[in-house]
Write a protein that holds these residues in place. Structure first.
Motif, PDB file in Angstrom:
ATOM      1  N   ALA A 179       5.772  -1.165  -9.911  1.00  0.00           N
ATOM      2  CA  ALA A 179       4.712  -0.209  -9.564  1.00  0.00           C
ATOM      3  C   ALA A 179       5.311   1.024  -8.887  1.00  0.00           C
ATOM      4  O   ALA A 179       4.886   2.163  -9.136  1.00  0.00           O
ATOM      5  CB  ALA A 179       3.695  -0.876  -8.636  1.00  0.00           C
ATOM      6  N   THR A 180       6.304   0.784  -8.040  1.00  0.00           N
ATOM      7  CA  THR A 180       6.976   1.901  -7.367  1.00  0.00           C
ATOM      8  C   THR A 180       7.686   2.780  -8.392  1.00  0.00           C
ATOM      9  O   THR A 180       7.604   4.016  -8.339  1.00  0.00           O
ATOM     10  CB  THR A 180       8.009   1.365  -6.348  1.00  0.00           C
ATOM     11  OG1 THR A 180       7.385   0.378  -5.533  1.00  0.00           O
ATOM     12  CG2 THR A 180       8.538   2.482  -5.468  1.00  0.00           C
TER      13      THR A 180
ATOM     14  N   ASP B 265       8.129   7.027  13.325  1.00  0.00           N
ATOM     15  CA  ASP B 265       8.473   7.533  11.991  1.00  0.00           C
ATOM     16  C   ASP B 265       9.525   6.576  11.434  1.00  0.00           C
ATOM     17  O   ASP B 265      10.711   6.882  11.375  1.00  0.00           O
ATOM     18  CB  ASP B 265       9.027   8.966  12.116  1.00  0.00           C
ATOM     19  CG  ASP B 265       9.437   9.564  10.770  1.00  0.00           C
ATOM     20  OD1 ASP B 265       9.137   8.958   9.712  1.00  0.00           O
ATOM     21  OD2 ASP B 265      10.067  10.647  10.770  1.00  0.00           O
ATOM     22  N   PRO B 266       9.084   5.374  11.033  1.00  0.00           N
ATOM     23  CA  PRO B 266      10.061   4.314  10.696  1.00  0.00           C
ATOM     24  C   PRO B 266      10.846   4.610   9.430  1.00  0.00           C
ATOM     25  O   PRO B 266      10.304   5.171   8.471  1.00  0.00           O
ATOM     26  CB  PRO B 266       9.186   3.076  10.513  1.00  0.00           C
ATOM     27  CG  PRO B 266       7.858   3.608  10.113  1.00  0.00           C
ATOM     28  CD  PRO B 266       7.701   4.924  10.825  1.00  0.00           C
ATOM     29  N   PRO B 267      12.119   4.204   9.389  1.00  0.00           N
ATOM     30  CA  PRO B 267      12.922   4.389   8.184  1.00  0.00           C
ATOM     31  C   PRO B 267      12.615   3.350   7.112  1.00  0.00           C
ATOM     32  O   PRO B 267      12.928   3.552   5.947  1.00  0.00           O
ATOM     33  CB  PRO B 267      14.363   4.210   8.685  1.00  0.00           C
ATOM     34  CG  PRO B 267      14.245   3.327   9.886  1.00  0.00           C
ATOM     35  CD  PRO B 267      12.925   3.661  10.517  1.00  0.00           C
ATOM     36  N   ILE B 268      12.038   2.223   7.537  1.00  0.00           N
ATOM     37  CA  ILE B 268      11.779   1.102   6.627  1.00  0.00           C
ATOM     38  C   ILE B 268      10.319   0.704   6.793  1.00  0.00           C
ATOM     39  O   ILE B 268       9.877   0.455   7.912  1.00  0.00           O
ATOM     40  CB  ILE B 268      12.714  -0.086   6.976  1.00  0.00           C
ATOM     41  CG1 ILE B 268      14.179   0.311   6.698  1.00  0.00           C
ATOM     42  CG2 ILE B 268      12.334  -1.340   6.194  1.00  0.00           C
ATOM     43  CD1 ILE B 268      15.208  -0.683   7.223  1.00  0.00           C
ATOM     44  N   VAL B 269       9.587   0.686   5.683  1.00  0.00           N
ATOM     45  CA  VAL B 269       8.161   0.377   5.745  1.00  0.00           C
ATOM     46  C   VAL B 269       7.862  -0.799   4.824  1.00  0.00           C
ATOM     47  O   VAL B 269       8.146  -0.742   3.624  1.00  0.00           O
ATOM     48  CB  VAL B 269       7.305   1.594   5.325  1.00  0.00           C
ATOM     49  CG1 VAL B 269       5.823   1.233   5.302  1.00  0.00           C
ATOM     50  CG2 VAL B 269       7.553   2.775   6.266  1.00  0.00           C
ATOM     51  N   LYS B 270       7.322  -1.855   5.394  1.00  0.00           N
ATOM     52  CA  LYS B 270       7.008  -3.030   4.583  1.00  0.00           C
ATOM     53  C   LYS B 270       5.751  -2.784   3.746  1.00  0.00           C
ATOM     54  O   LYS B 270       4.750  -2.282   4.256  1.00  0.00           O
ATOM     55  CB  LYS B 270       6.785  -4.246   5.496  1.00  0.00           C
ATOM     56  CG  LYS B 270       6.517  -5.517   4.711  1.00  0.00           C
ATOM     57  CD  LYS B 270       6.331  -6.730   5.599  1.00  0.00           C
ATOM     58  CE  LYS B 270       6.048  -7.950   4.724  1.00  0.00           C
ATOM     59  NZ  LYS B 270       5.846  -9.162   5.515  1.00  0.00           N
ATOM     60  N   VAL B 271       5.832  -3.131   2.465  1.00  0.00           N
ATOM     61  CA  VAL B 271       4.640  -3.084   1.613  1.00  0.00           C
ATOM     62  C   VAL B 271       4.399  -4.485   1.062  1.00  0.00           C
ATOM     63  O   VAL B 271       5.348  -5.210   0.778  1.00  0.00           O
ATOM     64  CB  VAL B 271       4.789  -2.075   0.444  1.00  0.00           C
ATOM     65  CG1 VAL B 271       4.937  -0.661   0.954  1.00  0.00           C
ATOM     66  CG2 VAL B 271       5.936  -2.452  -0.467  1.00  0.00           C
ATOM     67  N   GLU B 272       3.131  -4.849   0.944  1.00  0.00           N
ATOM     68  CA  GLU B 272       2.827  -6.208   0.484  1.00  0.00           C
ATOM     69  C   GLU B 272       2.112  -6.226  -0.850  1.00  0.00           C
ATOM     70  O   GLU B 272       1.743  -7.284  -1.334  1.00  0.00           O
ATOM     71  CB  GLU B 272       2.027  -6.948   1.558  1.00  0.00           C
ATOM     72  CG  GLU B 272       2.895  -7.157   2.793  1.00  0.00           C
ATOM     73  CD  GLU B 272       2.217  -7.943   3.898  1.00  0.00           C
ATOM     74  OE1 GLU B 272       2.196  -9.183   3.786  1.00  0.00           O
ATOM     75  OE2 GLU B 272       1.717  -7.321   4.845  1.00  0.00           O
ATOM     76  N   SER B 273       1.919  -5.051  -1.431  1.00  0.00           N
ATOM     77  CA  SER B 273       1.222  -5.007  -2.719  1.00  0.00           C
ATOM     78  C   SER B 273       1.668  -3.774  -3.496  1.00  0.00           C
ATOM     79  O   SER B 273       2.248  -2.835  -2.933  1.00  0.00           O
ATOM     80  CB  SER B 273      -0.290  -4.917  -2.480  1.00  0.00           C
ATOM     81  OG  SER B 273      -0.588  -3.666  -1.871  1.00  0.00           O
ATOM     82  N   ALA B 274       1.366  -3.795  -4.800  1.00  0.00           N
ATOM     83  CA  ALA B 274       1.668  -2.641  -5.644  1.00  0.00           C
ATOM     84  C   ALA B 274       0.916  -1.405  -5.161  1.00  0.00           C
ATOM     85  O   ALA B 274       1.443  -0.296  -5.159  1.00  0.00           O
ATOM     86  CB  ALA B 274       1.313  -2.960  -7.093  1.00  0.00           C
ATOM     87  N   GLU B 275      -0.323  -1.608  -4.709  1.00  0.00           N
ATOM     88  CA  GLU B 275      -1.138  -0.473  -4.233  1.00  0.00           C
ATOM     89  C   GLU B 275      -0.485   0.166  -3.017  1.00  0.00           C
ATOM     90  O   GLU B 275      -0.416   1.394  -2.901  1.00  0.00           O
ATOM     91  CB  GLU B 275      -2.564  -0.916  -3.848  1.00  0.00           C
ATOM     92  CG  GLU B 275      -3.419  -1.466  -4.975  1.00  0.00           C
ATOM     93  CD  GLU B 275      -2.995  -2.876  -5.405  1.00  0.00           C
ATOM     94  OE1 GLU B 275      -2.945  -3.774  -4.545  1.00  0.00           O
ATOM     95  OE2 GLU B 275      -2.681  -3.070  -6.600  1.00  0.00           O
ATOM     96  N   ALA B 276      -0.001  -0.692  -2.106  1.00  0.00           N
ATOM     97  CA  ALA B 276       0.636  -0.164  -0.895  1.00  0.00           C
ATOM     98  C   ALA B 276       1.895   0.614  -1.249  1.00  0.00           C
ATOM     99  O   ALA B 276       2.205   1.652  -0.643  1.00  0.00           O
ATOM    100  CB  ALA B 276       0.956  -1.298   0.069  1.00  0.00           C
ATOM    101  N   ALA B 277       2.629   0.130  -2.261  1.00  0.00           N
ATOM    102  CA  ALA B 277       3.847   0.830  -2.692  1.00  0.00           C
ATOM    103  C   ALA B 277       3.484   2.195  -3.264  1.00  0.00           C
ATOM    104  O   ALA B 277       4.102   3.211  -2.923  1.00  0.00           O
ATOM    105  CB  ALA B 277       4.595  -0.014  -3.722  1.00  0.00           C
TER     106      ALA B 277
END
Ligand SMILES: [Zn+2]
Length: 469
Positions: free
Chosen positions: A232-233, A184-196
């Motif tokens: 996007a976020t 249950d990570p506190p920090i999640v990497k996103v690489e695109s607007a869709e992922a955000a």
């Protein structure tokens, strides 16, 4: 029978609202100097009476003309000052402030596994809540952590002795932090607007108070593409009527964050002096700024074993955490990663964050809404009494005691998005701190709480800490 309060129209400081029906015995704080940090003039009222019924303030006025309701409990305020309960606008419950809490920044996992540290932090939440209250902080905003942050908010709400908690879930990040991922990570990497957008959608069912972006930009990376992710976020958060908090500590990322729709900058700019363009866009977009001055010195102090508890920390911090802050005394250097061994050996002087302090003075002078916040939980920045380190640095940056107090009360309430907090007035929630020294004479006096009131319930700071020993 409850006495009826009568409005005294001639006195600007006297405002009365009808008491709510029912509820427990009313409370009256009698004889204190009431401080109104939201005002520019008339900031105090000496020898005042504040009446509380249930969890709300019902009357504030001169003692001579403000009746104490029949049967009310009376708290003696003579020779004391009453301020609104403070708000820390930037904390993290998944972190403890000790050496073991950020293995991505300083790897001590050979000594204390990260899973053990996080389990401790979860189990110790009641104590962490208590140190906040004991420090006179009646509300905190957790600006990022694992999904169990939402359970921490529920736990605070259910607790008899906890601050009010607002929270967000995992940080929507430009970088990965696998060292912190226990499932249950506190920090999640996103690489695109869709992922955000997808991560925002996962957080929304938990009713986050903010969505948070960790805007880390490294040289050579595409800033425009990163800004598009932040935008996007922001769009996804705002569509759900949730505000966007952004970590952006450089001038360029702060500008990009504000352009992209940030509502709350949870740090000041640290890398260079800010310019008028940033100040003007912050003002135009009504962005709140939380300077977090101490946290950047907390790390090097603790990691070079030069961190020393202040008297406030000795009195008010979690004793379990205090007991570990000098573990480097006992850890053999060959058990440390080379970078940390060097830190300990060199013991370099840790200067104050001069650039960020100058930037704070500039923001304050321009009329930006400054929110006091510590980033507590990071290494060297302890939950609770670190607010006094933070406010001392704000003072050293040139803010007046009134400006510092306002940032910690009136503006903290704005960061909470609440109009029922942050002021002493009829109708507001009864979140108060009774001090035995004048906070407008010296911000150091803000640590002098003799009683803390939250939602009408009275707490003795010393008793709160004694209970968690
Ligand atoms: Zn933070």
């Amino acid at each position: 029978m409850r006495a009826i309060t009568i409005a005294v129209a001639l006195c600007a400081a006297c405002t009365h609202a009808p008491p709510p029906r029912g509820g427990p015995k009313p409370l009256a704080i009698v004889g204190a100097t009431v401080v109104f940090p939201e005002r520019d003039t008339g900031t105090t009222l000496g020898d005042a009476t504040v009446v509380i019924a249930g969890d709300r303030i019902t009357a504030v006025g001169p003692r001579a003309s403000t009746p104490v309701p029949d049967g009310a409990a009376v708290l003696d305020g003579k020779g004391r000052w009453l301020i609104p309960g403070m708000v820390d606008g930037h904390v993290h419950f998944f972190q403890s402030g000790n050496l073991y809490t950020r293995p991505d920044a300083a790897d001590f996992t050979a000594l204390v596994p990260y899973a053990q540290e996080v389990a401790r932090n979860k189990a110790r939440l009641p104590a962490t809540f208590a140190v906040w209250l004991a420090s006179g902080v009646t509300s905190v905003i957790d600006v990022g952590g694992p999904f169990w942050n939402f359970a921490a908010r529920d736990a605070a709400m259910a607790s008899e002795s906890a601050p009010r908690v607002e929270t967000t879930g995992p940080l929507i990040s430009m970088v990965a932090r696998p060292q912190l991922d226990l499932g249950d990570p506190p920090i999640v990497k996103v690489e695109s607007a869709e992922a955000a957008r997808a991560l925002v959608a996962r957080e929304l069912p938990h009713h986050p108070d903010f969505i948070k972006v960790w805007f880390i930009h490294r040289e050579g990376e595409d800033l425009a593409a990163q800004e598009a992710i932040v935008a996007a976020t922001a769009e996804a958060a705002h569509a759900a009527h949730v505000r966007l908090a952004v970590h952006a500590t450089e001038l360029e990322t702060a500008k990009a964050a504000v352009r992209a729709g940030a509502d709350y900058l949870v740090h000041n700019v640290f890398n260079e002096p800010i310019d008028d363009e940033l100040v003007q866009t912050i003002l135009a977009h009504h962005v709140l700024v939380c300077p977090t001055l101490f946290v950047t010195t907390g790390y090097p102090l603790a990691l070079s074993n030069q961190w020393q508890a202040t008297p406030d920390e000795q009195r008010l911090a979690d004793p379990q955490i205090l007991a570990t802050m000098h573990d480097l005394d006992h850890i053999p250097t060959d058990k440390l990663p080379p970078r940390l061994a060097r830190f300990v050996a060199e013991k370099q002087t840790v200067p104050p964050p001069t650039v960020a302090m100058q930037n704070l003075a500039k923001l304050e002078a321009a009329g930006v809404t400054i929110v006091m916040g510590t980033d507590a939980g990071n290494i060297g920045t302890l939950h609770g009494p670190s607010v006094f380190r933070e406010m001392a640095l704000m003072r050293d940056a040139g803010l007046t005691p009134l400006q510092v107090l306002r940032s910690a009360t009136t503006n903290g309430a704005k960061a909470m998005g609440r109009d029922d907090l942050g002021a002493i007035a009829p109708g507001k929630l009864a979140d108060l701190v009774l001090l035995d020294a004048d906070p407008l004479a010296d911000v150091a006096n803000l640590s002098h709480a003799v009683r803390v009131v939250k939602g009408g319930a009275i707490y003795d700071p010393k008793a709160l800490i004694d209970r968690i020993r």
